[in-house]
Motif scaffolding. Sequence first.
Motif, PDB file in Angstrom:
ATOM      1  N   ASN B  78       0.828  -1.207   0.000  1.00 50.42           N
ATOM      2  CA  ASN B  78       0.000   0.000   0.000  1.00 50.42           C
ATOM      3  C   ASN B  78       0.860   1.255   0.000  1.00 50.42           C
ATOM      4  O   ASN B  78       0.588   2.215  -0.718  1.00 50.42           O
ATOM      5  CB  ASN B  78      -0.895   0.031   1.247  1.00 50.42           C
ATOM      6  CG  ASN B  78      -2.101  -0.876   1.093  1.00 50.42           C
ATOM      7  OD1 ASN B  78      -2.359  -1.372  -0.002  1.00 50.42           O
ATOM      8  ND2 ASN B  78      -2.808  -1.100   2.182  1.00 50.42           N
ATOM      9  N   PHE B  82       0.798   4.020  -2.689  1.00 44.57           N
ATOM     10  CA  PHE B  82       0.426   5.379  -2.300  1.00 44.57           C
ATOM     11  C   PHE B  82       1.490   6.376  -2.735  1.00 44.57           C
ATOM     12  O   PHE B  82       1.188   7.413  -3.338  1.00 44.57           O
ATOM     13  CB  PHE B  82       0.234   5.440  -0.776  1.00 44.57           C
ATOM     14  CG  PHE B  82      -0.036   6.820  -0.247  1.00 44.57           C
ATOM     15  CD1 PHE B  82      -1.258   7.423  -0.480  1.00 44.57           C
ATOM     16  CD2 PHE B  82       0.928   7.512   0.476  1.00 44.57           C
ATOM     17  CE1 PHE B  82      -1.525   8.693  -0.008  1.00 44.57           C
ATOM     18  CE2 PHE B  82       0.681   8.782   0.950  1.00 44.57           C
ATOM     19  CZ  PHE B  82      -0.551   9.380   0.717  1.00 44.57           C
ATOM     20  N   ARG B 158     -14.667   5.368   0.716  1.00 40.38           N
ATOM     21  CA  ARG B 158     -13.921   5.241   1.966  1.00 40.38           C
ATOM     22  C   ARG B 158     -14.132   3.893   2.635  1.00 40.38           C
ATOM     23  O   ARG B 158     -13.289   3.456   3.413  1.00 40.38           O
ATOM     24  CB  ARG B 158     -14.313   6.362   2.922  1.00 40.38           C
ATOM     25  CG  ARG B 158     -13.903   7.727   2.382  1.00 40.38           C
ATOM     26  CD  ARG B 158     -14.186   8.813   3.366  1.00 40.38           C
ATOM     27  NE  ARG B 158     -15.619   8.921   3.625  1.00 40.38           N
ATOM     28  CZ  ARG B 158     -16.123   9.120   4.827  1.00 40.38           C
ATOM     29  NH1 ARG B 158     -15.327   9.220   5.859  1.00 40.38           N
ATOM     30  NH2 ARG B 158     -17.423   9.207   4.990  1.00 40.38           N
ATOM     31  N   TYR B 163     -11.285   0.649  -3.003  1.00 35.07           N
ATOM     32  CA  TYR B 163     -11.134   2.067  -3.335  1.00 35.07           C
ATOM     33  C   TYR B 163     -10.543   2.898  -2.206  1.00 35.07           C
ATOM     34  O   TYR B 163     -10.138   4.030  -2.435  1.00 35.07           O
ATOM     35  CB  TYR B 163     -12.491   2.662  -3.725  1.00 35.07           C
ATOM     36  CG  TYR B 163     -13.034   2.109  -5.026  1.00 35.07           C
ATOM     37  CD1 TYR B 163     -12.491   2.548  -6.237  1.00 35.07           C
ATOM     38  CD2 TYR B 163     -14.049   1.164  -5.048  1.00 35.07           C
ATOM     39  CE1 TYR B 163     -12.971   2.046  -7.441  1.00 35.07           C
ATOM     40  CE2 TYR B 163     -14.527   0.667  -6.241  1.00 35.07           C
ATOM     41  CZ  TYR B 163     -13.995   1.101  -7.438  1.00 35.07           C
ATOM     42  OH  TYR B 163     -14.454   0.612  -8.620  1.00 35.07           O
ATOM     43  N   SER B 164     -10.508   2.344  -0.998  1.00 37.69           N
ATOM     44  CA  SER B 164     -10.171   3.196   0.147  1.00 37.69           C
ATOM     45  C   SER B 164      -8.796   3.853   0.009  1.00 37.69           C
ATOM     46  O   SER B 164      -8.646   5.043   0.296  1.00 37.69           O
ATOM     47  CB  SER B 164     -10.243   2.379   1.437  1.00 37.69           C
ATOM     48  OG  SER B 164      -9.419   1.237   1.320  1.00 37.69           O
ATOM     49  N   LEU B 165      -7.816   3.094  -0.486  1.00 36.22           N
ATOM     50  CA  LEU B 165      -6.483   3.693  -0.626  1.00 36.22           C
ATOM     51  C   LEU B 165      -6.516   4.794  -1.685  1.00 36.22           C
ATOM     52  O   LEU B 165      -5.898   5.851  -1.531  1.00 36.22           O
ATOM     53  CB  LEU B 165      -5.449   2.625  -0.990  1.00 36.22           C
ATOM     54  CG  LEU B 165      -4.008   3.133  -1.057  1.00 36.22           C
ATOM     55  CD1 LEU B 165      -3.546   3.639   0.298  1.00 36.22           C
ATOM     56  CD2 LEU B 165      -3.065   2.057  -1.555  1.00 36.22           C
ATOM     57  N   TRP B 166      -7.281   4.538  -2.764  1.00 35.60           N
ATOM     58  CA  TRP B 166      -7.354   5.535  -3.833  1.00 35.60           C
ATOM     59  C   TRP B 166      -8.044   6.809  -3.368  1.00 35.60           C
ATOM     60  O   TRP B 166      -7.740   7.896  -3.869  1.00 35.60           O
ATOM     61  CB  TRP B 166      -8.067   4.949  -5.055  1.00 35.60           C
ATOM     62  CG  TRP B 166      -7.175   3.932  -5.716  1.00 35.60           C
ATOM     63  CD1 TRP B 166      -7.243   2.580  -5.599  1.00 35.60           C
ATOM     64  CD2 TRP B 166      -6.040   4.210  -6.531  1.00 35.60           C
ATOM     65  NE1 TRP B 166      -6.228   1.982  -6.301  1.00 35.60           N
ATOM     66  CE2 TRP B 166      -5.478   2.971  -6.892  1.00 35.60           C
ATOM     67  CE3 TRP B 166      -5.445   5.389  -6.988  1.00 35.60           C
ATOM     68  CZ2 TRP B 166      -4.340   2.860  -7.684  1.00 35.60           C
ATOM     69  CZ3 TRP B 166      -4.320   5.283  -7.790  1.00 35.60           C
ATOM     70  CH2 TRP B 166      -3.776   4.030  -8.129  1.00 35.60           C
ATOM     71  N   PHE B 240      -4.734  10.291   6.142  1.00 35.74           N
ATOM     72  CA  PHE B 240      -5.182   8.955   6.563  1.00 35.74           C
ATOM     73  C   PHE B 240      -6.030   9.075   7.816  1.00 35.74           C
ATOM     74  O   PHE B 240      -7.076   8.443   7.936  1.00 35.74           O
ATOM     75  CB  PHE B 240      -3.983   8.042   6.807  1.00 35.74           C
ATOM     76  CG  PHE B 240      -3.312   7.645   5.527  1.00 35.74           C
ATOM     77  CD1 PHE B 240      -3.790   6.579   4.786  1.00 35.74           C
ATOM     78  CD2 PHE B 240      -2.226   8.359   5.063  1.00 35.74           C
ATOM     79  CE1 PHE B 240      -3.188   6.229   3.594  1.00 35.74           C
ATOM     80  CE2 PHE B 240      -1.622   8.014   3.884  1.00 35.74           C
ATOM     81  CZ  PHE B 240      -2.094   6.954   3.133  1.00 35.74           C
ATOM     82  N   THR B 244      -9.675   7.764   6.121  1.00 34.67           N
ATOM     83  CA  THR B 244     -10.003   6.335   6.270  1.00 34.67           C
ATOM     84  C   THR B 244      -9.514   5.705   7.561  1.00 34.67           C
ATOM     85  O   THR B 244      -9.890   4.579   7.872  1.00 34.67           O
ATOM     86  CB  THR B 244      -9.384   5.519   5.115  1.00 34.67           C
ATOM     87  OG1 THR B 244      -7.968   5.636   5.215  1.00 34.67           O
ATOM     88  CG2 THR B 244      -9.859   5.997   3.765  1.00 34.67           C
ATOM     89  N   SER B 251      -6.933  -1.922   4.535  1.00 32.86           N
ATOM     90  CA  SER B 251      -6.853  -1.826   3.074  1.00 32.86           C
ATOM     91  C   SER B 251      -6.275  -0.486   2.625  1.00 32.86           C
ATOM     92  O   SER B 251      -5.801  -0.360   1.512  1.00 32.86           O
ATOM     93  CB  SER B 251      -8.239  -2.024   2.460  1.00 32.86           C
ATOM     94  OG  SER B 251      -9.088  -0.965   2.855  1.00 32.86           O
ATOM     95  N   SER B 252      -6.344   0.519   3.491  1.00 34.76           N
ATOM     96  CA  SER B 252      -5.720   1.789   3.112  1.00 34.76           C
ATOM     97  C   SER B 252      -4.633   2.163   4.116  1.00 34.76           C
ATOM     98  O   SER B 252      -4.295   3.326   4.259  1.00 34.76           O
ATOM     99  CB  SER B 252      -6.771   2.899   3.021  1.00 34.76           C
ATOM    100  OG  SER B 252      -7.280   3.166   4.305  1.00 34.76           O
ATOM    101  N   ASN B 253      -4.116   1.152   4.818  1.00 31.77           N
ATOM    102  CA  ASN B 253      -3.084   1.465   5.810  1.00 31.77           C
ATOM    103  C   ASN B 253      -1.717   1.556   5.139  1.00 31.77           C
ATOM    104  O   ASN B 253      -1.414   0.816   4.201  1.00 31.77           O
ATOM    105  CB  ASN B 253      -3.056   0.384   6.890  1.00 31.77           C
ATOM    106  CG  ASN B 253      -2.565   0.947   8.214  1.00 31.77           C
ATOM    107  OD1 ASN B 253      -2.162   2.105   8.290  1.00 31.77           O
ATOM    108  ND2 ASN B 253      -2.604   0.132   9.260  1.00 31.77           N
TER     109      ASN B 253
END
Lengths: 377, 300
Positions: B78, B82, B158, B163-166, B240, B244, B251-253
Amino acid sequence: MTLQIELNSVNKFYGAYHALKNIDLAIEKGSFVALVGPSGCGKSTLLRSLAGLEKITTGEMKIAGDSMNDVPPRKRDVAMVFQSYALYPHMTVEENLTYSLRIRGVSRAEARKTAEEVAAITGLTDLMQRYPRELSGGQRQRVAMSRAIIRHPKAFLFDEPLSNLDAALRVHMRKEIRALHERLRATSVYVTHDQIEAMTMADHVVVMRDGVIEQQGRPLDLYDRPANRFVAGFIGSPAMNFLPAKVAEDGRHAVLDFGRLALGEGLAPGTAVTVGIRPEHIRMVPAGEGDFNVPIDSVESTGSTTYVTSATQPELTVVENGRGALRSGDVVGLAIDPAQLHLFDGDGKRIEQTHSNVGELRRLQSAETARPLRIGV
Amino acid sequence: MKKILSSVTDGKGFDIGLVLLPLAFLFVLSGLPLVYNVVMSFQEVDMFSLGSFARPFVGFKNYVDLFSQPETGPILFNTALFVSASIVGQFVIGFGLALFFWTNFPGASWLRGLFLVSWVMPGLVVGAIWNWILSGDFGVLNFFLREMAIINANIFWRSDPNYSLWAVIIANIWLGTSFNMILLSVGLSGIPKDLYEAAELDGATMLQRFFTITLPMMRSTIGAIVALGLIFTLQQFDLFAGITSGGPNNSSNVTQYWAWDLSFRQYDFAKGATISVIMIVFVMLASVVYVRSTRHEVRG
């Protein structure tokens, strides 16, 4: 001779500012033309218009017979040497030279060969792998020229190429550019504010002021017969002396504040005129023997030449070879050959004089020069 | 004694003093915490030993433990995604804008200044704004995409793990673009105009001029910006926290958020320090690139 560059009543406006006014110019193939004038006279604008970097507002511009009005710079096939040289700093000398060839898709090997030929002419052979920052001013200048030469363009445009060099190098490069021109015979337009550069390098000099061509012609014609007071003052160093005067009753003399001068014929008595005399055309004689006497204000000698300034209003500058023994405060006589006088009317335009007795005057003068006269001795 | 004193007021001693002062400052405020952090990553730290320096050394145990955790791999991935997506997005849009403003239309410099508004905003505020924009039910982004017929159903930016990372990347691109644009504008304005004129007379088209003059002349600026971008995106924490919180289900960490989460929410200070050390290595590499690219300024 065929014309390589033709301008027909070209005008250029920047908003309301009229930068080029009705410029007509015809440049023969293979000639070296200098555009000269004080800063802001439009000479650089004219050159940049030729290159296509500025768009002319009205008029017609032709290079090699084709109209260039709507042709972008990259299709005009002209090369320019910039005042700043504009060398590509991230490229070696060789890459700088071959840039235009590589852009056109010439193979690297072929481009390199051509670059080496040009480098041999301009003396850059040993510097091909250097970067511009590793070169001296004169070397950069040569790279800029080589970059132009390598393309065999329809015209070379020089934008004050020597103004970033020191005086000695400038004189040297002047000769080198001229020699290169003799060799390549490429049509060249050279912009400079230095009238000596224009006079010594060009076949044809165009004097500009405020967007107008004041006069154009062969360098010595401009010197001998300036069309107006501006050209008279601009061409020649030190500058021409200008004296306000009136034509005398007999129509054959000019009455100055401090004396009378013989003129040619056919002038209306009483006309207000400006008399122009080049400093090198005034001879100093013992007081009382010349056309008039003047007191001396300052004497500057460079060793080979002496510049004498009179304590009159307006002051007169006289150039004399050698070192006279004059001092500030001395009074000398000044002798002036009427054939070498220039007359300008109230608008600054040249008034032609007819000298029925020029031959006689010349004879008289050469007789006097044959008898050298040391002033103040 | 007098000699030493005069050397300090005017001479070599003064020069040394000038160097020592910032060095001492840097050592106390940056060097010591850095070293402390590295030391901690080799120790066993818990709530009770937090107050003392003398903690049992465990060697590389923290590192081994960390890499045996199932979430480590995805979080590292991630982070890489990112960082690279943010840098590419910020750079491409920033360069595009810089070139656009470079044409110098009326009001260009004024508008360019206005763009900086996004950059001066606090990350948490930006996060709050993007929360509204990205909202699944009533967000304006979903509305826009739906009206443009790009999507059929709402995307829950979110809360959807795909999609959360995006969601954070989009917000981060928005946040960093103007900074890229300003630095690239400065780089562009440093290229002498006559180079372009010379290239134009040499026959180069606009595209050829871009690739043979603009890009090579911008090399040091671009290197600096990419390095700074790497440093800034690795520092990006607020977004962050604001959008999220690393979820759902990591998933978005990313590492920087995870390090904080481990240290200050799970109180596993040793692992938090371990992740920080891994990040320090990457930031150091970026710094080297940055220093090198700003040192070699190519100017004629």
